[in-house]
Scaffold this motif. Structure first.
Motif, short mmCIF file in Angstrom:
data_model
loop_
_atom_site.label_atom_id
_atom_site.label_comp_id
_atom_site.label_asym_id
_atom_site.label_seq_id
_atom_site.Cartn_x
_atom_site.Cartn_y
_atom_site.Cartn_z
N THR A 1 0.81 -1.22 0.00
CA THR A 1 0.00 0.00 0.00
C THR A 1 0.84 1.27 0.00
N GLU B 1 -3.02 -11.97 -1.42
CA GLU B 1 -4.13 -11.04 -1.60
C GLU B 1 -4.37 -10.80 -3.08
N PRO C 1 -9.58 -12.48 -0.93
CA PRO C 1 -10.19 -11.24 -1.43
C PRO C 1 -9.70 -9.97 -0.79
N SER C 2 -9.06 -10.04 0.40
CA SER C 2 -8.69 -8.81 1.09
C SER C 2 -7.43 -9.02 1.92
#
Length: 524
Positions: free
Chosen positions: A5, A32, A55-56
């Motif tokens: 991120t 992920e 998914p996350s």
């Protein structure tokens, strides 16, 4: 594995090829969704090798016992961790004390890949800092070439002669050496400087010229890094940099000292003295920069000079750097799971693992104690004795001392007896050839046997010349002139001469081929 991120971060902590090897160690792998997209690794590529795509990020943190990352976790990510989890990542514990406290509070174990004891030879396979620095050095040259307005290599065209670019590299660590090799391969004239004098040979071997500071001081620090130099050295260094700035077209700076701000090497006045259109790539921009005018993550123009301060050079080659980083983490995982049963064991008795482990089950264990250097073994009586002049070897081969008198006398007796037999019974025509043969053997022994083994390959030129003489003799014996009625065993001589010709041809052409390949190694 998680999607990074951090702004502009495109790397991913593992790649499909490495996932296969992790599964062979007994691990199940979860990633992920979209984690590898920026590095051109699709979710389908991970699924194809047996990875589970979740998914996350929260799902990955919840399911994983071991988490691979590239950038240090954020506060939100730390909050998702659970006790007993193992995090393997770049942490930079000296620069992130608050993060260390947050991680310790979660009762996790953290292995900081940047804390690897780099002086351990067996730790080199896990050295992600070296891998990323090599990629960054290469990319720095590519960025410089993109911003520079001319060719790197010199060219002669119908429109005129183009001079080669002049590149100066400050710092010859891993990143600097990578930049030197890349710029030299692109045809530029490369000069480099480092406070550690021992890297001069490495610079030269990559095609660069080492520029020495006119001041005697050793800059070698611990773990392969440079140390902070004295004021006198820094003054002499600034003077040298000022001279190089006026001559260079491109400057690439790589100077960093662990735990300290980047030293200021290039002043605004030096930038002003550079030719318009020149380029500076500041690889230390993330730690404040080696140039006074650098702005992190920006490329700006000052006094006609483009100053590039990108902090994501490794990420700009995301696929390559991700592959190397994933391989480094795989080698670390192999050390943690030697039983290949899918269970990681953090062995604090292992020097490499101990150095990496900055938090163990919630307890901060950084910094690691200094490595214990094994004492040198005491010299034995045999090795301590200094050889005398009589026992020292004078040549490249043979025994270290003369033969025993009895053996030498026996050898002379056998040789004398053989010579007597040949002289008594051999034909007169044979004796002339035999004399030449004995002299040739003696000369060959003196020429080859007394030469240092390191010089044997250059000696091939001499042996090829001798082989040419043998080839001429063999050709004469295959079709000898005026030998009718002499009672010669022509058929036997002809076949022996043919065999000599074949063997000599192998030596001649093989020797020249090897010599040619050796010379090619020294050409660009």
């Amino acid at each position: 594995m998680l999607r990074e991120t951090f702004p502009r971060e495109k790397r991913v902590a593992t790649v499909p090829d490495v996932v296969e090897k992790l599964r062979q160690l007994g691990f199940a792998v979860a990633i992920e969704t979209g984690a590898g997209d920026a590095a051109n690794f699709s979710d389908d590529a991970y699924r194809a090798v047996g990875a589970e795509v979740l998914p996350s990020a929260a799902a990955v943190w919840q399911a994983a016992d071991i988490v691979f990352k590239v950038r240090p976790p954020t506060a939100d990510e730390v909050a998702l961790m659970h006790p007993g989890q193992i995090l393997i990542d770049f942490i930079w514990p000296a620069q992130n004390p608050e993060l260390m406290q947050q991680l310790a509070a979660r009762q996790v174990t953290v292995l900081a890949i940047d804390a690897l004891p780099r002086t351990l030879s067996r730790a080199q396979k896990m050295d992600a800092l070296t891998s990323m620095a090599g990629v960054s050095g290469y990319r720095a040259v590519i960025e410089a070439a993109n911003a520079f307005g001319r060719f790197f290599n010199g060219q002669i065209t119908a429109a005129g002669k183009v001079p080669p670019a002049k590149v100066f590299i400050a710092g010859a660590g891993v990143a600097g050496l990578s930049a030197i090799g890349t710029a030299a391969n692109m045809g530029a004239i490369v000069r480099a400087n480092d406070t550690r004098a021992e890297v001069a040979d490495q610079v030269t071997s990559l095609g660069g010229e080492f520029v020495k500071v006119d001041y005697e001081e050793d800059g070698a620090g611990g773990g392969g890094y440079a140390k902070v130099m004295s004021e006198g050295f820094q003054a002499a260094q600034r003077q040298m940099y000022a001279q190089q700035a006026q001559d260079a077209d491109i400057i690439i700076t790589t100077a960093l000292i662990p735990g300290k701000p980047a030293p200021k090497l290039i002043t605004a006045e030096m930038v002003r003295s550079m030719k318009p259109g020149s380029v500076i790539v500041d690889m230390a921009a993330e730690q404040g920069g080696n140039c006074e005018l650098t702005v992190a993550d920006e490329a700006l123009v000052r006094y006609g000079v483009t100053i590039i301060g990108y902090t994501d050079l490794a990420s700009r080659l995301a696929k390559q750097s991700s592959t190397l980083y994933a391989t480094n983490l795989l080698r670390l995982t192999e050390e943690l799971c030697k039983a290949k049963n899918g269970v990681a064991m953090v062995n604090m008795e292992d020097d490499a693992i101990r150095g990496l482990t900055v938090i163990k089950d919630g307890a901060i264990t950084w910094p690691a104690p200094p490595l214990v250097v094994a004492p040198k073994p005491a010299p034995t009586a045999t090795t301590a004795a200094t050889p005398t002049a009589e026992t020292k070897k004078k040549g490249g081969h043979g025994s270290s001392g003369p033969l025993p008198a009895k053996t030498l006398a026996l050898l002379f007796a056998v040789v004398a007896l053989a010579f007597w037999g040949i002289g008594a019974y051999a034909p007169a025509a044979f004796l002339g050839h035999f004399t030449v043969f004995v002299l040739a053997c003696f000369i060959g022994y003196m020429v080859v046997w007394n030469v240092t083994p390191a010089l044997h390959t250059p000696l091939m030129s001499v042996t090829n010349a001798i082989s040419s003489i043998i080839a001429l003799g063999a050709l004469v014996q295959i079709a000898p002139p005026g030998t009718a009625g002499t009672g010669r065993p022509d058929e036997l001589i002809r076949w022996l001469a043919l065999a000599a010709l074949v063997l000599t041809a192998i030596n001649m052409f093989g020797g020249f081929a090897v010599t040619r390949r050796m010379l090619a190694m020294f050409r660009k």
